[in-house]
Design a protein around this motif. Structure first.
Motif, mmCIF file in Angstrom:
data_model
loop_
_atom_site.group_PDB
_atom_site.id
_atom_site.type_symbol
_atom_site.label_atom_id
_atom_site.label_comp_id
_atom_site.label_asym_id
_atom_site.label_seq_id
_atom_site.Cartn_x
_atom_site.Cartn_y
_atom_site.Cartn_z
ATOM 1 N N VAL A 124 18.055 42.132 -15.220
ATOM 2 C CA VAL A 124 17.060 43.203 -15.233
ATOM 3 C C VAL A 124 15.686 42.613 -15.532
ATOM 4 N N THR A 125 14.688 43.496 -15.538
ATOM 5 C CA THR A 125 13.333 43.110 -15.920
ATOM 6 C C THR A 125 12.958 43.878 -17.180
ATOM 7 N N PHE A 126 12.522 43.144 -18.206
ATOM 8 C CA PHE A 126 12.106 43.747 -19.467
ATOM 9 C C PHE A 126 10.579 43.796 -19.537
ATOM 10 N N PHE A 127 10.041 44.976 -19.847
ATOM 11 C CA PHE A 127 8.615 45.135 -20.130
ATOM 12 C C PHE A 127 8.468 45.263 -21.644
ATOM 13 N N ALA A 128 7.750 44.318 -22.257
ATOM 14 C CA ALA A 128 7.761 44.240 -23.712
ATOM 15 C C ALA A 128 6.390 44.463 -24.335
ATOM 16 N N ALA A 129 6.397 45.280 -25.383
ATOM 17 C CA ALA A 129 5.266 45.446 -26.290
ATOM 18 C C ALA A 129 5.769 45.112 -27.695
ATOM 19 N N ASN A 130 4.867 44.904 -28.620
ATOM 20 C CA ASN A 130 5.280 44.616 -29.995
ATOM 21 C C ASN A 130 5.394 45.932 -30.770
ATOM 22 N N GLU A 131 6.463 46.664 -30.478
ATOM 23 C CA GLU A 131 6.656 47.978 -31.068
ATOM 24 C C GLU A 131 7.359 47.906 -32.425
ATOM 25 N N ARG A 132 7.192 48.957 -33.199
ATOM 26 C CA ARG A 132 7.884 49.099 -34.479
ATOM 27 C C ARG A 132 9.392 49.162 -34.217
ATOM 28 N N THR A 133 10.160 48.495 -35.065
ATOM 29 C CA THR A 133 11.601 48.405 -34.870
ATOM 30 C C THR A 133 12.345 48.836 -36.124
ATOM 31 N N LYS A 134 13.636 49.160 -35.953
ATOM 32 C CA LYS A 134 14.456 49.541 -37.104
ATOM 33 C C LYS A 134 14.792 48.337 -37.967
ATOM 34 N N GLN A 135 14.842 47.172 -37.354
ATOM 35 C CA GLN A 135 15.091 45.934 -38.078
ATOM 36 C C GLN A 135 14.045 44.908 -37.660
ATOM 37 N N GLY A 136 13.555 44.134 -38.627
ATOM 38 C CA GLY A 136 12.660 43.040 -38.288
ATOM 39 C C GLY A 136 11.200 43.429 -38.266
ATOM 40 N N ASP A 137 10.405 42.521 -37.707
ATOM 41 C CA ASP A 137 8.944 42.587 -37.789
ATOM 42 C C ASP A 137 8.307 42.979 -36.462
ATOM 43 N N SER A 187 9.187 44.342 -32.148
ATOM 44 C CA SER A 187 10.057 43.941 -31.040
ATOM 45 C C SER A 187 9.711 42.568 -30.470
ATOM 46 N N LEU A 188 8.492 42.091 -30.695
ATOM 47 C CA LEU A 188 8.137 40.731 -30.270
ATOM 48 C C LEU A 188 7.907 39.807 -31.467
ATOM 49 N N GLY A 189 8.399 40.226 -32.622
ATOM 50 C CA GLY A 189 8.259 39.407 -33.820
ATOM 51 C C GLY A 189 9.313 38.317 -33.892
ATOM 52 N N GLU A 190 9.289 37.575 -34.991
ATOM 53 C CA GLU A 190 10.196 36.440 -35.154
ATOM 54 C C GLU A 190 11.661 36.885 -35.260
ATOM 55 N N TYR A 191 11.901 38.038 -35.852
ATOM 56 C CA TYR A 191 13.279 38.503 -36.022
ATOM 57 C C TYR A 191 13.990 38.615 -34.676
ATOM 58 N N TRP A 192 13.291 39.138 -33.661
ATOM 59 C CA TRP A 192 13.908 39.373 -32.360
ATOM 60 C C TRP A 192 13.727 38.224 -31.375
ATOM 61 N N ALA A 193 13.010 37.177 -31.780
ATOM 62 C CA ALA A 193 12.758 36.057 -30.861
ATOM 63 C C ALA A 193 14.045 35.436 -30.314
#
Length: 259
Positions: free
Chosen positions: A53-66, A68-74
């Motif tokens: 698939v194709t993912f379109f990513a922004a750095n959104e607030r997440t339930k876990q981590g810092d 969606s584009l933070g270090e937790y989800w890297a």
């Protein structure tokens, strides 16, 4: 016996891959970021179903981590790149366009991000600053995945104007929305749009060439759309003769080489 099973499995995989290559009823499944809680489950389904698939990513607030584009989800993003998925910008702060300002020579935009330090505030960005919003997310994707994102972007909510699109095009980005029948409905309230109803509608309405839209978690939805609808949707569309491709393979965006 074990060798026979392995050979049968390998043959089935080759038949599946051949069918995908020969398919003339393509659909393009895309995901925008969200709270990310269901992201690991979505990844499991995609891997199991051999769908890219194709993912379109922004750095959104997440339930876990810092974010969606933070270090937790890297590590999650790196694993998706290794599986052959594609990536593109959704703006850094999930920044909604609200109105055009300025003129053709000096465009500017009233915006309102739903993430980041100015979440919920309305303010003005110049065309150059809006391009920086797109590029920052694309650059972060390249850093965490090691893979150049496509020179595409999706405006939050799909909200744009001709002036916004022209400004983004001038700095190297083409906007990608979704097909009317490709809106999979995971943003809708569970009370009025059940998972069963959304699955039925998609299986009935999706057509070849459609760009499909879902999210990596919607805060407001009580009954998570994914993975409950995702896997039966993929299986059902495959049974109807559809195959899944990324936007790199789309006839309108196939020339996209990445940043």
């Amino acid at each position: 016996m074990r060798k026979t099973i392995v050979l049968i499995a390998a043959s089935a995989y080759l038949v599946s891959a051949s069918a995908q290559n020969d398919c003339d009823k393509s659909v393009y499944l895309t995901f925008d970021t969200g709270h990310m809680e269901v992201a690991p489950l979505i990844a499991d389904v995609l891997k199991r179903q051999q769908v890219r698939v194709t993912f379109f990513a922004a750095n959104e607030r997440t339930k876990q981590g810092d974010g969606s584009l933070g270090e937790y989800w890297a590590p999650w993003w790196r694993a998706r790149a290794a599986e052959g998925h594609e990536f593109a910008s959704h703006t850094w702060s999930h920044t909604y366009w609200r109105a055009d300002l300025g003129d053709v020579r000096h465009p500017a935009f009233r915006v309102r991000p739903s993430a980041g330090p100015r979440e919920g505030q309305t303010f003005v960005l110049t065309a150059a600053q809006y391009c920086e919003e797109i590029t920052r997310a694309a650059d972060r994707l390249k850093t965490v995945t090691g893979k150049a994102p496509l020179p595409l972007f999706r405006a939050p909510g799909g909200k744009t104007s001709p002036q916004l699109l022209a400004s983004a095009q001038a700095c190297g980005y083409t906007h990608v929305g979704w097909s009317p029948t490709g809106f999979l409905g995971d943003e809708l309230p569970s009370e009025s749009a059940s998972n069963d109803a959304l699955l039925h509608k998609a299986l009935r309405d999706v057509r070849g060439g459609d760009i499909l839209l879902a999210h990596l978690g919607i805060w407001s939805r009580k009954d998570a759309w994914a993975p409950a609808v995702l896997e039966p949707l993929i299986v059902g569309l495959k049974a109807r003769g559809f195959c899944f491709r990324t936007l790199r393979e789309h006839p309108d965006y196939g020339g996209a080489k990445g940043q």
